[in-house]
Design a protein around this motif. Structure first.
Motif, mmCIF file in Angstrom:
data_model
loop_
_atom_site.group_PDB
_atom_site.id
_atom_site.type_symbol
_atom_site.label_atom_id
_atom_site.label_comp_id
_atom_site.label_asym_id
_atom_site.label_seq_id
_atom_site.Cartn_x
_atom_site.Cartn_y
_atom_site.Cartn_z
ATOM 1 N N THR A 149 75.158 53.949 -20.785
ATOM 2 C CA THR A 149 76.333 54.848 -20.675
ATOM 3 C C THR A 149 77.002 54.885 -22.007
ATOM 4 O O THR A 149 77.071 53.980 -22.725
ATOM 5 N N GLU A 150 77.687 55.879 -22.242
ATOM 6 C CA GLU A 150 78.324 56.196 -23.343
ATOM 7 C C GLU A 150 80.005 56.535 -23.250
ATOM 8 O O GLU A 150 79.970 57.140 -22.359
ATOM 9 N N SER A 151 80.805 55.772 -24.034
ATOM 10 C CA SER A 151 82.134 56.168 -23.675
ATOM 11 C C SER A 151 82.497 57.470 -24.199
ATOM 12 O O SER A 151 83.532 58.044 -23.593
ATOM 13 N N GLY A 152 81.515 58.102 -24.776
ATOM 14 C CA GLY A 152 81.760 59.679 -25.393
ATOM 15 C C GLY A 152 81.262 60.560 -24.245
ATOM 16 O O GLY A 152 80.956 61.648 -24.509
ATOM 17 N N PHE A 153 81.334 60.134 -23.023
ATOM 18 C CA PHE A 153 81.081 61.182 -21.704
ATOM 19 C C PHE A 153 79.319 61.345 -21.709
ATOM 20 O O PHE A 153 79.406 62.437 -21.337
ATOM 21 N N LYS A 154 78.628 60.649 -21.924
ATOM 22 C CA LYS A 154 77.310 60.936 -22.017
ATOM 23 C C LYS A 154 76.660 59.737 -21.555
ATOM 24 O O LYS A 154 76.834 58.722 -21.434
ATOM 25 N N ILE A 155 75.356 60.031 -20.663
ATOM 26 C CA ILE A 155 74.117 59.333 -20.507
ATOM 27 C C ILE A 155 73.117 59.441 -21.393
ATOM 28 O O ILE A 155 72.744 60.214 -21.783
ATOM 29 N N GLY A 156 72.747 58.212 -22.156
ATOM 30 C CA GLY A 156 71.674 58.061 -22.891
ATOM 31 C C GLY A 156 70.310 57.380 -22.484
ATOM 32 O O GLY A 156 70.367 56.815 -21.348
ATOM 33 N N ARG A 157 69.301 57.740 -23.222
ATOM 34 C CA ARG A 157 68.144 57.209 -22.593
ATOM 35 C C ARG A 157 67.185 56.898 -23.921
ATOM 36 O O ARG A 157 67.244 57.747 -24.826
#
Length: 166
Positions: A149-157
């Protein structure tokens, strides 16, 4: 209650020994609770103000945890032996998870990176493509990649080969 007042428990995991292990952020301790008796044993970390956060079981059967304030990754055996692995100042490691490649993967909130540590202590760091993403939690996915999870409103992989998508 935790034996240390105001210890601020954070992460918790069921250990390979049948005990529950948790971190005490404000007390800079790792604690073990016997679910059958309620007995809690605390293990102080070598460095005060380490701020242990998340904790997980490693592929080696030890418990691995982040030290948010101490910029370290820690390992504790079920016998209570602690080993620490330093990171660059300001890393602020947050989440940690066992990966499909036999290593532990963790987020570095303060340096915009995903880290990987082998059970022998070799560390690799990968920079997330989005600046200032402040990664938080991380988990191994069913696809063989790590998701975060990213605080910048994204999900990363990120794949074990280091390829990112967000």
């Amino acid at each position: 209650p935790s034996p240390t007042a105001a210890s601020t428990p954070q992460g918790i995991v069921a250990g390979p020994d049948g005990m529950l292990w948790y971190t005490e952020f404000s007390a800079s301790k790792i604690a073990r609770i016997n679910p059958a008796t309620g007995l809690v044993t605390e293990f102080p970390l070598p460095n005060a103000n380490s701020g242990p956060g998340e904790i997980t079981i490693g592929p080696d059967g030890n418990l691995w945890f982040t030290q948010q304030s101490g910029d370290r990754i820690g390992k504790i055996t079920t016998a209570g032996v602690i080993t620490e692995f330093p990171l660059t100042a300001g890393s602020t490691p947050k989440g940690i998870a066992a990966g499909p490649d036999g290593a532990l993967w963790f987020t570095e909130q303060g340096r915009n990176r995903i880290g990987r540590i082998t059970t022998a202590g070799a560390i690799t760091e990968l920079t997330i493509p989005t600046p200032n993403s402040q990664p938080q939690g991380i988990a191994a996915g069913p696809d063989g990649a790590l998701w975060f999870t990213e605080s910048g409103f994204k999900i990363g992989r990120v794949t074990t080969a280091g390829v990112f998508s967000e």
